[in-house]
Write an enzyme that holds these catalytic residues in place. Structure first.
Site, PDB file in Angstrom:
ATOM      1  N   ASN A 130     -10.338  -0.658  -0.560  1.00 45.24           N
ATOM      2  CA  ASN A 130      -8.889  -0.461  -0.452  1.00 45.24           C
ATOM      3  C   ASN A 130      -8.235  -1.019  -1.722  1.00 45.24           C
ATOM      4  OD1 ASN A 130      -6.153  -0.771   0.093  1.00 45.24           O
ATOM      5  ND2 ASN A 130      -6.464  -1.401   2.216  1.00 45.24           N
ATOM      6  N   CYS A 167       0.813  -1.226   0.000  1.00 46.01           N
ATOM      7  CA  CYS A 167       0.000   0.000   0.000  1.00 46.01           C
ATOM      8  C   CYS A 167       0.844   1.272   0.000  1.00 46.01           C
ATOM      9  CB  CYS A 167      -0.924   0.020   1.204  1.00 46.01           C
ATOM     10  SG  CYS A 167      -1.973  -1.418   1.275  1.00 46.01           S
ATOM     11  N   HIS A 223      -3.887   7.063   1.921  1.00 46.81           N
ATOM     12  CA  HIS A 223      -4.199   5.729   1.404  1.00 46.81           C
ATOM     13  C   HIS A 223      -5.601   5.368   1.896  1.00 46.81           C
ATOM     14  CE1 HIS A 223      -4.374   1.576   0.630  1.00 46.81           C
ATOM     15  NE2 HIS A 223      -4.018   1.165   1.831  1.00 46.81           N
TER      16      HIS A 223
HETATM   17  O1  UT7 Z   1      -3.903  -1.411   3.325  1.00 47.92           O
HETATM   18  C1  UT7 Z   1      -3.713  -2.130   4.504  1.00 47.92           C
HETATM   19  C2  UT7 Z   1      -4.709  -3.260   4.555  1.00 47.92           C
HETATM   20  N1  UT7 Z   1      -5.291  -3.479   5.837  1.00 47.92           N
HETATM   21  C3  UT7 Z   1      -6.438  -2.912   6.255  1.00 47.92           C
HETATM   22  O2  UT7 Z   1      -7.018  -2.064   5.635  1.00 47.92           O
HETATM   23  C4  UT7 Z   1      -7.000  -3.437   7.564  1.00 47.92           C
HETATM   24  C5  UT7 Z   1      -7.204  -2.442   8.633  1.00 47.92           C
HETATM   25  N2  UT7 Z   1      -8.147  -3.014   9.610  1.00 47.92           N
HETATM   26  C6  UT7 Z   1      -9.467  -2.841   9.504  1.00 47.92           C
HETATM   27  O3  UT7 Z   1      -9.927  -2.170   8.598  1.00 47.92           O
HETATM   28  C7  UT7 Z   1     -10.349  -3.464  10.555  1.00 47.92           C
HETATM   29  O4  UT7 Z   1      -9.562  -4.057  11.567  1.00 47.92           O
HETATM   30  C8  UT7 Z   1     -11.315  -4.536   9.949  1.00 47.92           C
HETATM   31  C9  UT7 Z   1     -12.370  -3.846   9.108  1.00 47.92           C
HETATM   32  C10 UT7 Z   1     -10.550  -5.555   9.135  1.00 47.92           C
HETATM   33  C11 UT7 Z   1     -12.039  -5.255  11.089  1.00 47.92           C
HETATM   34  O5  UT7 Z   1     -12.745  -4.336  11.887  1.00 47.92           O
HETATM   35  P1  UT7 Z   1     -12.614  -4.419  13.466  1.00 47.92           P
HETATM   36  O6  UT7 Z   1     -13.492  -3.374  14.028  1.00 47.92           O
HETATM   37  O7  UT7 Z   1     -11.139  -4.335  13.816  1.00 47.92           O
HETATM   38  O8  UT7 Z   1     -13.211  -5.850  13.776  1.00 47.92           O
HETATM   39  P2  UT7 Z   1     -12.547  -7.065  14.542  1.00 47.92           P
HETATM   40  O9  UT7 Z   1     -11.478  -7.687  13.721  1.00 47.92           O
HETATM   41  O10 UT7 Z   1     -12.222  -6.617  15.926  1.00 47.92           O
HETATM   42  O11 UT7 Z   1     -13.765  -8.086  14.581  1.00 47.92           O
HETATM   43  C12 UT7 Z   1     -14.967  -7.792  15.327  1.00 47.92           C
HETATM   44  C13 UT7 Z   1     -15.964  -8.917  15.076  1.00 47.92           C
HETATM   45  C14 UT7 Z   1     -15.372 -10.313  15.218  1.00 47.92           C
HETATM   46  O12 UT7 Z   1     -16.337 -11.143  15.805  1.00 47.92           O
HETATM   47  P3  UT7 Z   1     -16.283 -11.491  17.404  1.00 47.92           P
HETATM   48  O13 UT7 Z   1     -14.935 -12.136  17.608  1.00 47.92           O
HETATM   49  O14 UT7 Z   1     -16.418 -10.167  18.089  1.00 47.92           O
HETATM   50  O15 UT7 Z   1     -17.440 -12.388  17.558  1.00 47.92           O
HETATM   51  C15 UT7 Z   1     -15.158 -10.761  13.786  1.00 47.92           C
HETATM   52  O16 UT7 Z   1     -15.225 -12.153  13.634  1.00 47.92           O
HETATM   53  O17 UT7 Z   1     -16.473  -8.839  13.744  1.00 47.92           O
HETATM   54  C16 UT7 Z   1     -16.361 -10.112  13.103  1.00 47.92           C
HETATM   55  N3  UT7 Z   1     -16.155  -9.910  11.672  1.00 47.92           N
HETATM   56  C17 UT7 Z   1     -17.170  -9.728  10.799  1.00 47.92           C
HETATM   57  N4  UT7 Z   1     -18.502  -9.724  10.965  1.00 47.92           N
HETATM   58  C18 UT7 Z   1     -19.255  -9.503   9.870  1.00 47.92           C
HETATM   59  C19 UT7 Z   1     -14.972  -9.791  11.000  1.00 47.92           C
HETATM   60  N5  UT7 Z   1     -15.222  -9.574   9.691  1.00 47.92           N
HETATM   61  C20 UT7 Z   1     -16.567  -9.524   9.551  1.00 47.92           C
HETATM   62  C21 UT7 Z   1     -17.422  -9.311   8.444  1.00 47.92           C
HETATM   63  N6  UT7 Z   1     -18.765  -9.316   8.650  1.00 47.92           N
HETATM   64  N7  UT7 Z   1     -16.945  -9.099   7.200  1.00 47.92           N
END
Ligand code: UT7
Length: 330
Positions: A285, A115, A255
């Protein structure tokens, strides 16, 4: 050595036609439009057609940038193409683009910094112009991330999209605006945070790597999120420090990773969100392509016009972990 001031003379972009909406993803993985919008701000992303490669998107974006700059293909001395999804491991996709455009005098290479790739590429290209070694440089950011996406993994497949963006760098006296002022690049090694493990010398392609899904992108979202918020604010602050500070800052073009990351950085910096450009809702992204796509959109919509004389800071962070910025005066 007398340095030649460099500038950006033209902007281009290319977005594939096919849209993959959150509602489409609801049918593929266990997710909802509401979750995706709340956690990321993304509504849809673009996906390359079958038979459409990174080199195709890159060529179209570059052609548009050349037209915008009024620079002919045979005036280009160097093509720097930033991507994590080249057409193949080698030869460089840059060389395919050189051929497709008819850049008869140019050499070029692919740059691997995920990125952060475009921001690193502009810094490299600008040094060639400043040193007087090149009169016109094409810097391209392109991705076909859909080709390395695991569409059974809801934590990654909802985030990423395909696209390309490009700029033409020339001496500032020819660019007529967008003077390149400064750049910075850095790394905070954390290899597993975002990685495509298969296909290199560490894990050459085999039946086992394919069965294990090693050729897909893997990511620890939370780790990346925290890193991005922290780094983003520090980089913006650093970029303007020697150029008049926040009063001179017209716009930050970050980004496009996640709307929440942009909002968190704005809050940390105490700056209004209006000073941060975002189109992540439309394209998700697109890694190395996101900043040049955003810059082309700003150019097309006339958003740079009222910022004449102000600073624009392009800031990126990603796999590596890597980070950096470049700063221009609009
Ligand atoms: O260019 C660099 C590339 N990287 C990125 O852009 C990633 C940066 N990170 C993020 O954008 C965020 O961390 C995410 C969008 C990937 C995730 O959001 P978050 O608020 O950090 O969620 P989390 O990983 O803490 O997950 C919260 C919950 C989990 O469930 P439990 O454990 O609380 O039951 C996940 O399993 O959300 C669940 N989850 C989803 N639920 C519905 C994870 N992905 C999804 C989904 N739909 N797509």
């Amino acid at each position: 050595m007398n340095l030649v001031p460099a500038g950006i003379a033209g902007f281009g972009s290319c977005l594939p036609e096919r849209r993959l909406t959150n509602f489409d993803l609801e049918k593929i993985v266990d997710t909802t439009d509401e979750w995706i919008q709340q956690r990321t701000g993304i509504r849809e992303r673009r996906i390359a057609a079958d038979g459409e490669f990174s080199s195709d998107l890159a060529t179209r974006a570059a052609r548009m940038a050349l037209e915008d700059a009024g620079v002919a293909p045979d005036e280009i001395d160097l093509v720097v193409l930033a991507t994590a999804t080249p057409d193949q491991q080698f030869p460089a996709t840059a060389v395919q683009v050189i051929e497709s455009l008819g850049c008869t005098r140019a050499g070029g290479w692919d740059l691997s910094a995920a990125c952060s790739g475009f921001v690193f590429g502009v810094q490299a290209g600008a040094q060639y112009v400043r040193a007087g070694t090149a009169r016109a440089v094409l810097v391209i950011g392109v991705e076909t991330l859909s080709r390395i996406m695991d569409y059974t993994d809801r934590t990654t497949c909802i985030l990423f999209g395909d696209g390309a963006g490009a700029v033409v760098l020339t001496p500032h006296e020819r660019s007529g605006g967008f003077e390149y002022l400064d750049g910075f690049l850095g790394s905070a090694p954390d290899h597993d945070a975002i990685i495509r493990p298969g296909g290199g010398s560490r894990k050459p392609a085999s039946h086992a790597t394919v069965d294990n899904g090693d050729h897909f992108l893997k990511m620890d979202g939370r780790r990346t999120f925290k890193f991005a918020v922290r780094t983003f604010a520090d980089l913006v602050e650093r970029s303007v420090a020697e150029h008049g500070g926040f009063d001179q800052l017209g716009v930050v073009v970050p980004h496009q990773m996640n709307q929440r990351i942009i909002e968190a950085a704005a809050e940390r910096l105490g700056l209004p969100i209006e000073r941060f450009f975002s189109n992540v809702h439309k394209y998700g992204n697109t890694s190395a392509a996101s900043i040049p796509i955003a810059m082309r959109e700003m150019r097309e919509d006339g958003l740079f016009t009222p910022l004449a004389g102000k600073l624009a800071c392009m800031v990126a962070f990603g796999s590596g972990l890597s980070f950096g910025y470049f700063l221009v005066r609009v």
